[in-house]
Design an enzyme around this catalytic site. Structure first.
Site: not given
Ligand code: GTP
Ligand code: MG
Length: 142
Positions: A51, A117
């Site tokens: 990440y 994910h």
């Molecule tokens: P992934 O499929 O896991 O990559 O999730 P995503 O693509 O829907 O979201 P993103 O890549 O933006 O964020 C990765 C992960 O970080 C998310 O799945 C959440 O577990 C966490 N996350 C993202 N945004 C937030 C937020 O605003 N607050 C918190 N607490 N966690 C977040």
């Molecule tokens: Mg993501």
């Protein structure tokens, strides 16, 4: 569009809650073929690396801690339009906003502990698949 691939993880919350089997069934019933599958556990270092794009964000430390707190299941999936269709199947990052019947609507707890994910582009799907699997571990059904 030709069959293509996405990458998924069933996250530690969903495994701990006993939802892994139901999630895998939903994925395969939705037309995705599993071409690689592995249960493993991320060290905090590996979770940070996976990440890394979120480094510096307010939720990063919490995310790394969460993703390394228990086993995950990693998988490579094949389907037409795999990345986009899988994002639709899992629903919005925040389960309060995830559409009815999506995996996050059904199994996520909150915006951190959101069960699964899904890759956000073909390029990242390839990078993320290589993070976990060698070419020999990805099967062909042909
Ligand atoms: P992934 O499929 O896991 O990559 O999730 P995503 O693509 O829907 O979201 P993103 O890549 O933006 O964020 C990765 C992960 O970080 C998310 O799945 C959440 O577990 C966490 N996350 C993202 N945004 C937030 C937020 O605003 N607050 C918190 N607490 N966690 C977040
Ligand atoms: Mg993501």
């Amino acid at each position: 569009m030709a069959n293509n691939r996405t990458f998924t993880m069933i996250k530690p919350d969903a495994i701990a809650a006993g939802n892994a089997g139901a999630i895998i069934q939903k994925i395969t019933k939705s037309g995705f073929k599993i071409v690689a599958l592995k249960m493993t556990r991320l060290t905090p270092e590996k979770a940070s690396e996976f990440y890394a794009v979120h480094q510096g964000k307010s939720f990063y430390d919490k995310l790394v801690k969460f993703m390394s707190r228990g086993p995950i299941i990693a998988a490579v999936l094949e389907k037409n339009n795999a990345v986009e269709d899988f994002r639709a199947l899992i629903g919005s990052t925040n389960p309060d906003e995830a559409a009815e019947g999506t995996i996050r609507n059904l199994y996520a707890t909150d915006v951190t502990e959101n069960a699964v994910h899904g890759s956000d582009s073909d390029e990242n799907a390839a990078i993320e698949s290589q993070f976990y699997f060698s070419n020999e571990e990805i099967v062909s059904y042909d």
